[in-house]
Design a protein around this motif. Structure first.
Motif, PDB file in Angstrom:
ATOM      1  N   VAL A 172     -47.306 119.827 157.537  1.00 53.59           N
ATOM      2  CA  VAL A 172     -47.018 121.141 156.970  1.00 53.59           C
ATOM      3  C   VAL A 172     -45.833 121.055 156.011  1.00 53.59           C
ATOM      4  CG1 VAL A 172     -46.307 123.509 157.497  1.00 53.59           C
ATOM      5  CG2 VAL A 172     -47.980 122.362 158.951  1.00 53.59           C
ATOM      6  N   LEU A 173     -44.788 120.298 156.388  1.00 53.92           N
ATOM      7  CA  LEU A 173     -43.627 120.137 155.519  1.00 53.92           C
ATOM      8  C   LEU A 173     -44.035 119.518 154.187  1.00 53.92           C
ATOM      9  CD1 LEU A 173     -40.558 120.068 154.952  1.00 53.92           C
ATOM     10  CD2 LEU A 173     -40.506 117.846 156.105  1.00 53.92           C
ATOM     11  N   GLU A 174     -44.825 118.461 154.234  1.00 47.39           N
ATOM     12  CA  GLU A 174     -45.257 117.809 152.999  1.00 47.39           C
ATOM     13  C   GLU A 174     -46.082 118.745 152.130  1.00 47.39           C
ATOM     14  OE1 GLU A 174     -47.211 114.190 154.085  1.00 47.39           O
ATOM     15  OE2 GLU A 174     -45.474 113.413 155.179  1.00 47.39           O
ATOM     16  N   ASP A 175     -46.969 119.529 152.758  1.00 43.44           N
ATOM     17  CA  ASP A 175     -47.808 120.458 151.998  1.00 43.44           C
ATOM     18  C   ASP A 175     -46.979 121.572 151.361  1.00 43.44           C
ATOM     19  OD1 ASP A 175     -50.024 118.983 152.656  1.00 43.44           O
ATOM     20  OD2 ASP A 175     -50.678 120.293 154.285  1.00 43.44           O
ATOM     21  N   VAL A 176     -45.985 122.078 152.107  1.00 45.68           N
ATOM     22  CA  VAL A 176     -45.132 123.143 151.574  1.00 45.68           C
ATOM     23  C   VAL A 176     -44.321 122.628 150.388  1.00 45.68           C
ATOM     24  CG1 VAL A 176     -43.115 124.585 152.054  1.00 45.68           C
ATOM     25  CG2 VAL A 176     -44.970 124.474 153.697  1.00 45.68           C
ATOM     26  N   CYS A 177     -43.715 121.453 150.555  1.00 45.35           N
ATOM     27  CA  CYS A 177     -42.892 120.886 149.474  1.00 45.35           C
ATOM     28  C   CYS A 177     -43.735 120.590 148.240  1.00 45.35           C
ATOM     29  CB  CYS A 177     -42.191 119.620 149.957  1.00 45.35           C
ATOM     30  SG  CYS A 177     -40.903 119.945 151.190  1.00 45.35           S
ATOM     31  N   LYS A 178     -44.954 120.134 148.441  1.00 46.55           N
ATOM     32  CA  LYS A 178     -45.848 119.876 147.316  1.00 46.55           C
ATOM     33  C   LYS A 178     -46.213 121.174 146.606  1.00 46.55           C
ATOM     34  CE  LYS A 178     -50.254 117.664 146.133  1.00 46.55           C
ATOM     35  NZ  LYS A 178     -51.436 116.918 146.678  1.00 46.55           N
ATOM     36  N   LYS A 179     -46.454 122.235 147.389  1.00 40.53           N
ATOM     37  CA  LYS A 179     -46.854 123.516 146.808  1.00 40.53           C
ATOM     38  C   LYS A 179     -45.741 124.130 145.965  1.00 40.53           C
ATOM     39  CE  LYS A 179     -48.868 127.997 147.908  1.00 40.53           C
ATOM     40  NZ  LYS A 179     -49.451 128.881 148.945  1.00 40.53           N
ATOM     41  N   ILE A 180     -44.483 123.985 146.395  1.00 42.65           N
ATOM     42  CA  ILE A 180     -43.385 124.587 145.647  1.00 42.65           C
ATOM     43  C   ILE A 180     -42.869 123.668 144.534  1.00 42.65           C
ATOM     44  CG2 ILE A 180     -42.678 125.966 147.635  1.00 42.65           C
ATOM     45  CD1 ILE A 180     -40.390 124.047 148.108  1.00 42.65           C
ATOM     46  N   GLY A 181     -43.470 122.465 144.422  1.00 46.34           N
ATOM     47  CA  GLY A 181     -43.147 121.589 143.298  1.00 46.34           C
ATOM     48  C   GLY A 181     -41.996 120.635 143.526  1.00 46.34           C
ATOM     49  N   LEU A 182     -41.638 120.343 144.781  1.00 44.13           N
ATOM     50  CA  LEU A 182     -40.561 119.404 145.064  1.00 44.13           C
ATOM     51  C   LEU A 182     -41.045 117.972 144.866  1.00 44.13           C
ATOM     52  CD1 LEU A 182     -37.613 119.108 146.192  1.00 44.13           C
ATOM     53  CD2 LEU A 182     -38.675 118.809 148.446  1.00 44.13           C
ATOM     54  N   GLU A 183     -40.212 117.141 144.259  1.00 40.52           N
ATOM     55  CA  GLU A 183     -40.555 115.730 144.086  1.00 40.52           C
ATOM     56  C   GLU A 183     -40.872 115.103 145.441  1.00 40.52           C
ATOM     57  OE1 GLU A 183     -38.023 111.780 143.154  1.00 40.52           O
ATOM     58  OE2 GLU A 183     -37.872 113.339 141.599  1.00 40.52           O
ATOM     59  N   GLU A 184     -41.939 114.322 145.492  1.00 35.71           N
ATOM     60  CA  GLU A 184     -42.436 113.795 146.763  1.00 35.71           C
ATOM     61  C   GLU A 184     -41.378 112.994 147.515  1.00 35.71           C
ATOM     62  OE1 GLU A 184     -46.545 111.693 148.014  1.00 35.71           O
ATOM     63  OE2 GLU A 184     -45.202 110.427 146.818  1.00 35.71           O
ATOM     64  N   ASP A 185     -40.619 112.167 146.803  1.00 32.44           N
ATOM     65  CA  ASP A 185     -39.643 111.304 147.466  1.00 32.44           C
ATOM     66  C   ASP A 185     -38.484 112.085 148.086  1.00 32.44           C
ATOM     67  OD1 ASP A 185     -41.190 109.215 146.728  1.00 32.44           O
ATOM     68  OD2 ASP A 185     -39.802 108.358 145.262  1.00 32.44           O
ATOM     69  N   LEU A 186     -38.344 113.363 147.736  1.00 26.96           N
ATOM     70  CA  LEU A 186     -37.250 114.182 148.262  1.00 26.96           C
ATOM     71  C   LEU A 186     -37.677 115.047 149.446  1.00 26.96           C
ATOM     72  CD1 LEU A 186     -35.666 115.404 144.897  1.00 26.96           C
ATOM     73  CD2 LEU A 186     -35.159 113.332 146.203  1.00 26.96           C
ATOM     74  N   THR A 187     -38.928 114.912 149.879  1.00 21.07           N
ATOM     75  CA  THR A 187     -39.481 115.797 150.918  1.00 21.07           C
ATOM     76  C   THR A 187     -38.613 115.831 152.165  1.00 21.07           C
ATOM     77  OG1 THR A 187     -41.752 115.446 150.149  1.00 21.07           O
ATOM     78  CG2 THR A 187     -41.464 116.231 152.408  1.00 21.07           C
ATOM     79  N   TYR A 188     -38.223 114.664 152.663  1.00 16.34           N
ATOM     80  CA  TYR A 188     -37.551 114.619 153.962  1.00 16.34           C
ATOM     81  C   TYR A 188     -36.035 114.785 153.880  1.00 16.34           C
ATOM     82  CZ  TYR A 188     -42.012 113.681 156.080  1.00 16.34           C
ATOM     83  OH  TYR A 188     -43.306 113.803 156.520  1.00 16.34           O
ATOM     84  N   TYR A 189     -35.560 115.251 152.718  1.00 13.06           N
ATOM     85  CA  TYR A 189     -34.203 115.785 152.678  1.00 13.06           C
ATOM     86  C   TYR A 189     -34.202 117.200 153.277  1.00 13.06           C
ATOM     87  CZ  TYR A 189     -32.163 112.180 149.668  1.00 13.06           C
ATOM     88  OH  TYR A 189     -31.666 111.000 149.172  1.00 13.06           O
ATOM     89  N   PHE A 190     -35.391 117.729 153.507  1.00 15.16           N
ATOM     90  CA  PHE A 190     -35.560 119.076 154.037  1.00 15.16           C
ATOM     91  C   PHE A 190     -36.405 119.013 155.301  1.00 15.16           C
ATOM     92  CE2 PHE A 190     -34.864 119.273 149.511  1.00 15.16           C
ATOM     93  CZ  PHE A 190     -33.917 120.285 149.385  1.00 15.16           C
ATOM     94  N   ALA A 191     -36.419 120.098 156.041  1.00 18.14           N
ATOM     95  CA  ALA A 191     -37.189 120.155 157.282  1.00 18.14           C
ATOM     96  C   ALA A 191     -37.574 121.600 157.572  1.00 18.14           C
ATOM     97  CB  ALA A 191     -36.390 119.568 158.447  1.00 18.14           C
ATOM     98  N   LEU A 192     -38.517 121.760 158.484  1.00 19.35           N
ATOM     99  CA  LEU A 192     -38.940 123.092 158.925  1.00 19.35           C
ATOM    100  C   LEU A 192     -38.177 123.458 160.190  1.00 19.35           C
ATOM    101  CD1 LEU A 192     -42.813 122.803 158.433  1.00 19.35           C
ATOM    102  CD2 LEU A 192     -41.160 123.899 156.909  1.00 19.35           C
ATOM    103  N   PHE A 193     -37.633 124.660 160.212  1.00 23.83           N
ATOM    104  CA  PHE A 193     -36.857 125.127 161.351  1.00 23.83           C
ATOM    105  C   PHE A 193     -37.443 126.430 161.873  1.00 23.83           C
ATOM    106  CE2 PHE A 193     -34.024 122.401 159.040  1.00 23.83           C
ATOM    107  CZ  PHE A 193     -33.221 121.800 159.997  1.00 23.83           C
ATOM    108  N   LEU A 194     -37.326 126.613 163.177  1.00 24.56           N
ATOM    109  CA  LEU A 194     -37.654 127.892 163.792  1.00 24.56           C
ATOM    110  C   LEU A 194     -36.373 128.719 163.806  1.00 24.56           C
ATOM    111  CD1 LEU A 194     -39.955 129.459 165.205  1.00 24.56           C
ATOM    112  CD2 LEU A 194     -39.064 128.609 167.373  1.00 24.56           C
ATOM    113  N   VAL A 195     -36.434 129.897 163.169  1.00 23.38           N
ATOM    114  CA  VAL A 195     -35.254 130.737 162.995  1.00 23.38           C
ATOM    115  C   VAL A 195     -35.501 132.091 163.650  1.00 23.38           C
ATOM    116  CG1 VAL A 195     -33.789 131.884 161.286  1.00 23.38           C
ATOM    117  CG2 VAL A 195     -34.617 129.573 160.865  1.00 23.38           C
TER     118      VAL A 195
END
Length: 569
Positions: free
Chosen positions: A154-177
């Motif tokens: 899901v993280l990879e799909d979200v980052c791809k959808k918003i246009g984030l460079e692929e290699d930067l994906t795991y500088y971010f994460a999904l959190f329950l807030v």
């Protein structure tokens, strides 16, 4: 360079808090069996039968060898009594906790697949669903995915959808807030072996959301993202929100500069200027009750920049406790009530002291500390950041729609969750109220006793005169009082806070453990398990870094006070 890349961590607290009785044929009430409810970071993840655990252990033995694994509870020939079920629950919990502390096992496909497939909804249904993922500023993107998709997918799909460079994906994460009183609080990071959709179904959806946030602690790594427009926007949005919430304090001499960059739309320069701002890159915890500088002190707590920071909200003075100087830490208390986190801190060479923090967010603080340890060690080893293209291709499972009756059950479960959440909030508020009332009474009582001793000591001094050593009786009484008030704050003396939780709250969380880090090369030593006595009605967990052999960076005259600002607490 490789050392500029953060790495994904494995921060989590496993526990088996309760058991459930179930039937293979519920209609006929046939095939009764016991389910062991596995929690991760205090939140229920799945319910597993003993036979499933047994099969899981056999797979691990075949892969890693039986001699390298923790003891597994043996099979029984006859049906278990209530006491035997409770004994097996504790044994299975200790088994899972020790497995999770072995990097070989924890990172293995066998471990990940077991906990992914253990969620019942994953086993029985696979639907095409829509999942909403929020940014920190409240904007959201809706993702078309499968209900069984794992968090990293899901993280990879979200980052791809918003246009984030692929290699930067795991500088971010999904959190329950969770949103409480119009304030958002991070509950936990979603782990790769859980389905965000299924996990979101298990919480009150009126107060929770899934959010995309930055997931690294060293602000020096920000420079690796400044070439990508989407990454800049994500960092800018999160920083701007934290400034608005006063979680980042901008220096007076930088406010005009930041406003100019904001007006120009120069987001990269805005972010770079924030590097000097107080609180940037920290996760805000909130107000906690701390034993520093004295027991019962209310301070604001933040974690980031490889340290835990306590700030006096009245004076603005702050103290930082660096992760490299924490030998270990421990959680105790009751889930759903007030929890205690105590860490053993190296004040100076050969001088360790327990610092105690009381907060309902103790588990989250511990998760952040462990995440910092993992990032620090692995970055020092020069490990590369995981990239989506480095992972094996996905195999899309067949769609298995959920029956109408199951959808109705899910709706009813959401209604029940909302009711339970309200009760939990009321319970926590009551526990907070009772705790601080008791604390105030103890302070008043201590003050009255001190005044009484002072009066009686003064009278004795007028009659008897000074003592042979030149110190009056009253002074000696004061010294004794000071000694009593400076009590030992180690976990053994502050390990339990009485609460009003139900059956789930009265289960031990896990077994204590310690991991270690070499301060010179960042290499991880083999973790060792330290069994901690468990008490009914408490939850315990400990993990951390062992710096008992910490040398080279602390001079003989180094003192604790040198670690703080001039306007120290």
């Amino acid at each position: 360079s490789p050392s500029n890349f953060p790495v994904r961590d494995a921060e989590m607290h496993f526990g088996i808090l309760e058991t459930e009785e179930a039937y293979t044929d519920p209609a006929q009430k046939k095939g009764q069996h016991t389910l062991y409810c596995v929690s991760i970071n205090g939140v229920k993840h799945c319910s597993v039968r003993y036979s499933e655990f047994f099969k899981f252990n056999e797979e691990l033995k075949a892969k890693f060898g039986a001699e390298t694994l923790p003891a597994f509870p043996p099979k029984k020939m006859f049906a278990l009594t209530g006491a035997e079920v409770e004994e097996r629950r504790g044994q299975l919990e200790e088994y899972i906790v020790q497995l999770s502390q072995d990097p070989r096992v924890f990172k293995s496909k066998t471990f990940v697949d077991f906990f992914m497939k253990s969620q019942r909804e994953i086993q029985e249904f696979c639907e095409e669903v829509k999942l909403e993922v929020y940014l920190v500023n409240g904007k959201k993107t809706t993702l078309d995915c499968l209900s069984t998709d794992q968090a990293d997918q899901v993280l990879e799909d979200v980052c791809k959808k918003i246009g984030l460079e692929e290699d930067l994906t795991y500088y971010f994460a999904l959190f329950l807030v969770e949103a409480i009183d119009d304030k958002e609080k991070v509950v936990r990071r979603l782990q790769e072996f859980e389905s965000p959709y299924v996990s979101f179904e298990r919480v009150d959806q009126t107060t929770h959301k899934i959010m995309l946030r930055r997931h690294f602690w060293d602000n020096a790594l920000v420079k690796n993202l400044l070439h990508d427009k989407t990454a800049i926007n994500l960092l800018y949005v999160q920083a701007s929100t934290d400034i608005k919430l006063k979680r980042i304090v901008v220096p007076e001499n930088k406010k005009q500069t930041l406003q100019t960059y904001k007006d120009r739309g120069s987001k990269a320069e805005f972010i770079q200027t924030l590097d000097e701002a107080d609180g940037y890159g920290y996760e805000y915890i909130g107000v906690v009750d701390s034993s520093f500088p004295e027991k019962g002190t209310l301070v604001e707590c933040r974690v980031g920049a490889y340290c835990l920071r306590l700030t006096d909200p009245k004076t603005g003075g702050s103290a930082r406790f660096f992760i490299q100087r924490m030998r270990c830490w421990k959680i105790s208390g009751e889930l759903g009530e007030r929890l205690t986190l105590a860490f053993h801190y190296l004040k100076s060479k050969d001088n360790l002291e327990w610092i105690v923090i009381n907060s309902p967010d103790a588990i989250f603080i511990s998760i952040c500390l462990q995440s910092m340890v993992d990032e620090l060690m692995r970055v020092n080893r020069g490990e590369m950041l995981v990239r989506p293209r480095d992972k094996p291709p996905r195999v899309k499972p067949p769609v298995r729609p959920r029956p109408a009756d199951e959808k109705e059950k899910a709706r009813q479960r959401q209604e029940q969750l909302a009711i339970e959440k309200q009760r939990e909030v009321e319970r926590q508020q009551q526990a907070e109220k009772e705790y601080f009332e008791k604390l105030q009474q103890e302070k008043l009582q201590a003050q009255r006793e001190a005044e009484t001793r002072e009066k009686s000591g003064g009278a004795a001094g007028r009659v008897a005169g000074p003592s042979p050593s030149g110190t009056s009786t009253a002074s000696k009484a004061s010294a004794v009082t000071a000694g009593n008030e400076g009590e030992d704050l180690s976990p053994s003396r502050s390990s339990s806070v009485s609460g009003r939780g139900g059956a789930r709250a009265n289960r031990p969380l896990s077994v204590a453990s310690e991991a270690s880090i070499d301060s010179t090369d960042g290499k991880s030593k083999a973790p060792k398990v330290v069994k901690t006595p468990k008490k009914k009605g408490t939850t315990e967990h400990a993990t951390g870094v062992d710096n008992s052999a910490f040398t080279g960076e602390i001079e003989e005259n180094d003192t604790f006070d040198q670690q703080y600002h001039d306007d120290d607490l």
